[in-house]
Design an enzyme around this catalytic site. Structure first.
Site, PDB file in Angstrom:
ATOM      1  N   THR A 212       0.927  -9.404  -1.628  1.00 10.92           N
ATOM      2  CA  THR A 212       0.051  -9.553  -0.471  1.00 10.92           C
ATOM      3  C   THR A 212      -1.210  -8.696  -0.615  1.00 10.92           C
ATOM      4  OG1 THR A 212       1.850 -10.095   1.008  1.00 10.92           O
ATOM      5  CG2 THR A 212       0.007  -8.930   1.998  1.00 10.92           C
ATOM      6  N   ARG A 240       9.667 -20.205   6.849  1.00 12.38           N
ATOM      7  CA  ARG A 240       9.753 -18.744   7.066  1.00 12.38           C
ATOM      8  C   ARG A 240       8.352 -18.143   7.171  1.00 12.38           C
ATOM      9  NH1 ARG A 240       7.668 -14.039   4.207  1.00 12.38           N
ATOM     10  NH2 ARG A 240       9.083 -12.315   4.567  1.00 12.38           N
ATOM     11  N   ASP A 243       5.722 -10.776   7.955  1.00 13.48           N
ATOM     12  CA  ASP A 243       5.040  -9.838   8.864  1.00 13.48           C
ATOM     13  C   ASP A 243       3.522  -9.969   8.829  1.00 13.48           C
ATOM     14  OD1 ASP A 243       5.262  -8.885   6.121  1.00 13.48           O
ATOM     15  OD2 ASP A 243       4.288  -7.053   6.817  1.00 13.48           O
ATOM     16  N   THR A 263       2.265  -4.210   3.254  1.00  9.31           N
ATOM     17  CA  THR A 263       2.812  -5.095   2.218  1.00  9.31           C
ATOM     18  C   THR A 263       4.261  -4.681   1.977  1.00  9.31           C
ATOM     19  OG1 THR A 263       2.740  -5.781  -0.089  1.00  9.31           O
ATOM     20  CG2 THR A 263       1.798  -3.612   0.406  1.00  9.31           C
ATOM     21  N   GLY A 264       5.131  -5.656   1.889  1.00  7.68           N
ATOM     22  CA  GLY A 264       6.531  -5.312   1.671  1.00  7.68           C
ATOM     23  C   GLY A 264       7.440  -6.408   2.185  1.00  7.68           C
ATOM     24  N   GLY A 266       8.859  -8.465   4.489  1.00  9.45           N
ATOM     25  CA  GLY A 266       8.373  -8.786   5.833  1.00  9.45           C
ATOM     26  C   GLY A 266       9.376  -8.646   6.950  1.00  9.45           C
TER      27      GLY A 266
HETATM   28  N1  ASP Z   1       4.939  -8.886   3.553  1.00  7.73           N
HETATM   29  C1  ASP Z   1       4.872 -10.162   2.916  1.00  7.73           C
HETATM   30  C2  ASP Z   1       5.884 -11.072   3.507  1.00  7.73           C
HETATM   31  O1  ASP Z   1       6.987 -10.640   3.772  1.00  7.73           O
HETATM   32  C3  ASP Z   1       5.102 -10.104   1.451  1.00  7.73           C
HETATM   33  C4  ASP Z   1       4.263  -9.146   0.693  1.00  7.73           C
HETATM   34  O2  ASP Z   1       3.884  -8.099   1.209  1.00  7.73           O
HETATM   35  O3  ASP Z   1       3.969  -9.458  -0.482  1.00  7.73           O
HETATM   36  O4  ASP Z   1       5.612 -12.246   3.647  1.00  7.73           O
END
Ligand code: ASP
Length: 346
Positions: A212, A240, A243, A263-264, A266
């Protein structure tokens, strides 16, 4: 003659002061995860750093020329959305059905207005659509066809879904499907792969990162803005949504406290309302940005949620904590100096 030299000196000094007195700051991320130096080739590292620098320069240019923090966030994110290196826009990962469904959000801190889109498949730059929702609609979050219809009405660039297609991402999906998992772009075991086929040299350890992208900016007016854009998680099902398009979870901005982009994983970031939590901790406890941001990531670690965030407060302080091995990140400070980091402890 002496007088002229003195005037010239004063003039030059005032120009230099004006430049170093600029109050603008920009911070960006391109995802966190298992990013280890031992898995990185020099070429790949160079490519990521160059793209992060390009994004920083694009946003900083806007801020320096008195543009708004919203413009700067958008400019920086657009560069990363147009790059196949990151899981956003052009580089979006595949869903279980081999579609690409993107999410994005943006928020400005002066009036806490916000906009977001989720599950969009034909908008070239989802962050632009999020901004249009914020500025041109009475809503905050639009999804799927409706968001696309609105974006077209706002004359944003609409592309055929083939624009996002990528063999690299498709192979990534196949590997994940073999394991029957839902995996964040840069996380999880996605199996063996021949990275020589990878036109962008994104080897598959990359799958252990959250790709992200996000940006937070502080402009000359003292206004904060934050934005986040993503393709979500590889092999995600059932429309789906993570976040990233959820205001308070993946993105938040309040001039009184800070701007945040996450980022993480979600699901964990939604349940802990991570972006808002940083702002709330600053507000309720009266602690610094750094203390609040680290407290929130520590909570995520305890909770089992991997990832990181970037945050910027009204005074230009920056925090970039993450509980993964690395996070693509960078900032431009008030004096114009640039920092770019990838791994931990840099
Ligand atoms: N936070 C993003 C999600 O869960 C994924 C990401 O941070 O790469 O969709």
């Amino acid at each position: 003659m002496k007088g002229t030299v003195l005037l010239l000196f004063l003039f030059m000094t005032s120009i230099l002061n004006a430049q170093s007195d600029s109050n603008v700051v920009l911070v960006i991320h391109g995802g966190a995860g298992t990013i280890l130096k031992k898995n990185m080739t020099p070429e790949k590292e160079k490519a990521y750093k160059a793209k992060l620098e390009e994004a920083l320069n694009a946003g900083y240019e806007v801020l320096k020329n008195n543009g708004s923090s919203v413009d700067a966030v958008q400019a920086a994110i657009n560069i990363m959305e147009d790059s196949p290196l990151f899981n956003a826009g052009k580089g979006a990962v595949y869903t279980n059905k081999e579609t690409q469904e993107m999410d994005a959000s943006i928020m400005r801190g002066n009036d806490k207005n916000a906009g977001a889109v989720a599950g969009v498949q034909t908008i070239k730059n989802p962050i632009n659509a999020a901004r249009a929702v914020m500025e041109k609609s009475e809503h905050v979050l639009l999804t799927a066809d409706g968001a696309e219809e609105f974006a077209a009405k706002c004359e944003l660039e609409i592309v055929d879904t083939s624009y996002f297609r990528s063999d690299v991402r498709l192979r990534q999906l196949k590997r994940v499907q073999e394991k029957e998992k839902t995996v964040l772009d840069h996380d999880g075991d996605q199996g063996e792969v021949d990275s020589s086929e990878d036109e962008f040299n994104i080897d598959y350890i990359e799958d252990k990162k959250f790709g992200t992208v996000g940006a937070v900016a502080l402009d000359q007016n003292g206004d904060l803005a934050a934005g986040t854009s993503t393709g979500g998680m590889t092999n995600k099902r059932y429309n789906r949504i993570g976040d990233s398009p959820i205001i308070g979870a993946g993105t938040y901005a309040d001039n009184q406290t800070c701007g945040v982009s996450c980022t993480g994983h979600g699901e964990y970031f939604i349940r802990n309302v991570v972006a808002y939590d940083v702002s709330a901790i600053m507000n309720y406890k009266g602690v610094s940005l750094d203390t609040a941001a680290n407290e929130v990531i520590d909570k995520q670690t305890e909770f089992g949620g991997t990832g990181g965030l970037i945050a910027l407060d009204k005074d230009g302080n920056v925090a970039m904590p993450f509980n993964t091995a690395g996070m693509y990140r960078g900032y431009v400070k008030k004096d114009g100096s640039i920092y770019i980091g990838i791994y931990g402890e840099e």
